[in-house]
Scaffold this active site. Sequence first.
Site, PDB file in Angstrom:
ATOM      1  N   ASP A 170      -7.543   8.635  -1.284  1.00 44.54           N
ATOM      2  CA  ASP A 170      -7.677   8.010   0.033  1.00 44.54           C
ATOM      3  C   ASP A 170      -6.501   8.392   0.922  1.00 44.54           C
ATOM      4  O   ASP A 170      -6.667   8.701   2.101  1.00 44.54           O
ATOM      5  CB  ASP A 170      -7.721   6.482  -0.091  1.00 44.54           C
ATOM      6  CG  ASP A 170      -8.895   5.970  -0.883  1.00 44.54           C
ATOM      7  OD1 ASP A 170      -9.946   6.647  -0.920  1.00 44.54           O
ATOM      8  OD2 ASP A 170      -8.770   4.882  -1.481  1.00 44.54           O
TER       9      ASP A 170
ATOM     10  N   ASP B 264      -9.686   2.573  -7.542  1.00 45.12           N
ATOM     11  CA  ASP B 264      -8.577   2.307  -6.628  1.00 45.12           C
ATOM     12  C   ASP B 264      -7.483   1.632  -7.433  1.00 45.12           C
ATOM     13  O   ASP B 264      -7.763   0.770  -8.270  1.00 45.12           O
ATOM     14  CB  ASP B 264      -9.030   1.408  -5.480  1.00 45.12           C
ATOM     15  CG  ASP B 264      -9.991   2.114  -4.538  1.00 45.12           C
ATOM     16  OD1 ASP B 264      -9.793   3.315  -4.305  1.00 45.12           O
ATOM     17  OD2 ASP B 264     -10.904   1.457  -4.013  1.00 45.12           O
TER      18      ASP B 264
END
Length: 155
Positions: free
Chosen positions: A133, A115
């Site tokens: 995402d 991330d």
Amino acid sequence: MLYIGIIGILAALDLFIKQSIEQQNDDDFPKELKESGGKILLYKNHNPGFSFGYLKEHPELVSMIPLAVASFIGGMLACLLRSKGKTAEKLSLSIALGGAVSNLYDRLVRHYVVDYFSIQYGKLKKVVFNLGDFFIFLGAGLIIIIETVRAFKVR
């Protein structure tokens, strides 16, 4: 072939950014994304679980559940590809699947998801995510909108 290309391009874009982040020194993060005016910070986070590290103690579930979901979405798209029309649905599933493929690659190969960015606004400041995402969220949101519009048309 168009929709398969969309999946590949979106997954490749996210994986390219993840690889770029991975190659940088941990001490360089967090840092401001250039030209964002401080609105987006870049991070180098390794998430071995689902959102916010949920179920990180169960890596087999964290790998197999997304694999099953991505397979289901891929099956839905394969069924839709046989029929004419339904362009919006095909596009939505392709976008979601592009993000899912990127994150699934991370889970199966790296054993964590990379991330890398956070929007510096309100409660979003606490959330670090990746383009995969975002693509999953966007594809799912589009499907919800399409089905809601369809439901109101029927009435």
